[in-house]
Design an enzyme around this catalytic site. Sequence first.
Site, PDB file in Angstrom:
ATOM      1  N   ARG A 165     -19.210 -34.338   5.513  1.00  0.00           N
ATOM      2  CA  ARG A 165     -18.022 -34.708   4.737  1.00  0.00           C
ATOM      3  C   ARG A 165     -16.975 -35.421   5.582  1.00  0.00           C
ATOM      4  NH1 ARG A 165     -17.323 -30.131   0.016  1.00  0.00           N
ATOM      5  NH2 ARG A 165     -19.484 -30.214  -0.651  1.00  0.00           N
ATOM      6  N   ASP A 176     -27.728 -39.399  10.260  1.00  0.00           N
ATOM      7  CA  ASP A 176     -27.742 -37.986   9.881  1.00  0.00           C
ATOM      8  C   ASP A 176     -29.065 -37.721   9.176  1.00  0.00           C
ATOM      9  OD1 ASP A 176     -27.411 -35.394   8.736  1.00  0.00           O
ATOM     10  OD2 ASP A 176     -25.247 -35.644   8.845  1.00  0.00           O
ATOM     11  N   ALA A 217     -13.609 -36.257  18.009  1.00  0.00           N
ATOM     12  CA  ALA A 217     -12.669 -35.296  17.434  1.00  0.00           C
ATOM     13  C   ALA A 217     -13.449 -34.193  16.734  1.00  0.00           C
ATOM     14  CB  ALA A 217     -11.727 -35.987  16.449  1.00  0.00           C
ATOM     15  N   ALA A 218     -14.691 -33.968  17.190  1.00  0.00           N
ATOM     16  CA  ALA A 218     -15.569 -32.982  16.542  1.00  0.00           C
ATOM     17  C   ALA A 218     -15.710 -31.734  17.398  1.00  0.00           C
ATOM     18  CB  ALA A 218     -16.930 -33.604  16.258  1.00  0.00           C
ATOM     19  N   ASP A 263     -10.275 -35.501  21.450  1.00  0.00           N
ATOM     20  CA  ASP A 263      -9.395 -34.454  20.913  1.00  0.00           C
ATOM     21  C   ASP A 263      -9.917 -33.060  21.202  1.00  0.00           C
ATOM     22  OD1 ASP A 263      -7.143 -33.530  19.243  1.00  0.00           O
ATOM     23  OD2 ASP A 263      -8.714 -32.915  17.836  1.00  0.00           O
ATOM     24  N   GLU A 317     -10.973 -24.919  26.345  1.00  0.00           N
ATOM     25  CA  GLU A 317      -9.584 -25.179  25.983  1.00  0.00           C
ATOM     26  C   GLU A 317      -8.725 -23.935  26.235  1.00  0.00           C
ATOM     27  OE1 GLU A 317      -9.744 -26.512  21.927  1.00  0.00           O
ATOM     28  OE2 GLU A 317     -10.862 -28.326  22.417  1.00  0.00           O
ATOM     29  N   HIS A 369      -6.550 -31.014  20.758  1.00  0.00           N
ATOM     30  CA  HIS A 369      -7.215 -30.421  19.597  1.00  0.00           C
ATOM     31  C   HIS A 369      -6.274 -30.388  18.381  1.00  0.00           C
ATOM     32  CE1 HIS A 369     -10.757 -27.571  18.544  1.00  0.00           C
ATOM     33  NE2 HIS A 369     -10.354 -28.242  17.473  1.00  0.00           N
ATOM     34  N   ALA A 416      -6.764 -32.265  15.485  1.00  0.00           N
ATOM     35  CA  ALA A 416      -7.356 -32.854  14.281  1.00  0.00           C
ATOM     36  C   ALA A 416      -6.973 -32.125  12.998  1.00  0.00           C
ATOM     37  CB  ALA A 416      -8.879 -32.903  14.414  1.00  0.00           C
ATOM     38  N   ALA A 417      -6.869 -30.810  13.052  1.00  0.00           N
ATOM     39  CA  ALA A 417      -6.549 -30.045  11.836  1.00  0.00           C
ATOM     40  C   ALA A 417      -5.083 -29.653  11.752  1.00  0.00           C
ATOM     41  CB  ALA A 417      -7.404 -28.784  11.784  1.00  0.00           C
TER      42      ALA A 417
END
Length: 515
Positions: free
Chosen positions: A145, A165, A224-225, A250, A255, A272, A274-275
């Site tokens: 997604r 994928d 960024a995963a 990211d 970490e 980190h 991204a969210a």
Amino acid sequence: MKVLVREQIADAGIDLLRKKHDVVVDRDSPLDDIIGDYEALIVRSATKVTADVIERGARLKVIGRAGVGVDNVDVDAATRRGIVVANAPESNIVSAAEHALGLLLALARNIPQAHAALVAGRWERSKWGGIELADKVLGVLGFGRIGRLVARRAVGLQMKVVAYDPFVSAERFRELGVDSASFDEVLERADFLTLHLPLNDDTRGSIDAAAIARMRDGARLVNAARGELVDEAALVAALESGKLAGAAIDVFPHEPYDGPLLRAPNIVVTPHLAASTEEAQDRAGVIVAEQVAAALDGGLVSNAVNIPAVDAEVLEVLGPFIPLAAKLGRLALALAGGDVRRIAIEVYGALADYDTRLLTVAALNGAFQGHTDQPVNYVNAPVVAADRGIEVSEEKRRASRDFTNLLRVSADGVRVAGTTIGNDNRHWLVSALGFELDMELAPRMALLLYDDVPGVIGRVGMLFGAAGVNIANMTVSRNREGGKALMALSIDSPAPAELVAQLREGMDAAYLIQS
């Protein structure tokens, strides 16, 4: 019922719960002391919901985690107590996709470097000019997604998108105007490469020195995963040598991070983030409130991460076959390969008298584990299949020729079948790839298809022995004398890559299934 909100969530989520339930926001009282008064608990990442906390929560029916992961919740302990654990796995997908795109733009136009130079008093227009994204090729590894959201936005920027994928059907690529390609083809064609793969044994470190060598000179990488997808030393070396023109990162292997990537040339880094948007955080609160409300009201908990409640009588019958279905699903997909369009579950025998949808969901759950960019569970597995354009079917037949009960799972026609044996309900593999077998399913297995000629069994045993891998069980089946044979083995430790390569020499096919 009483709901304890332990950490801050969106007001809209609290209001939703208060329509039907008694909601208490308490961030300070010792959790051990108060948890026994509540049917529901909502947390974010800071609260540790340990087995001890769960044991003290005698009235708990549901634990909601307002976010993606559930690392701070002892899911096994909750499952043993019959407590539903739910999260908000899609709350951040828009934010994550937008952050990846932001990194892409920053990387193309050297925005952080130009900003730093200007605030330091240097006017360096010619040094930080950058390149356009239009007409460049964006390679997307992982077309779940988030990967699809990134692709859709990149197409809007007039980029040409090529993606890999193996668990997404060709129709999904065509719908977005994206070219489907192999892993290596994406590496070779991409001007920019963005990572959105799940993290598992196959993908960990997949962007290593060899992968980078296949990339175009001057390509740029965005991650960024998950930090562990990239070999850190190889990336630093590629940036220092100029093989890669830049990278935007990211996520990191450990970490908080303070390592060589921070000092590499042409690097853009964020901690980190991204969210970390207001919308994603608010959305997580609302989603988890909806999940908690559904659990308390006896409804469908679509984001449950553990087995949903079923009727006790049915569960007593189906219980031993649920993990069997998951194992068969995993094996069928491994034998069929990744690009699967149809998964079928067939139930034979007395089991056919029951509602066996849970077995179908279990087979899907086993098949998809580790192969998607989102958590898969016994509730959302059918949604994951539909989202990937995979047709799922279920058949039930009361008659079973050789077994009281039999499950068969097929992926694009590649069939495996199993049953339970003995009072302890051991999971038994009875057929695969058209050959009859007789052995216990194990976490690590090898299936070898070859010509039925003398010496093969001895050679296989010697290869495993030389590699220091013990064979726990072995069974061999053939279609006719001198025809084709299938050898199935269970092994005690993972097979190294060198052994896998040796096994494939002289075989029609060699499959290694290792958890």
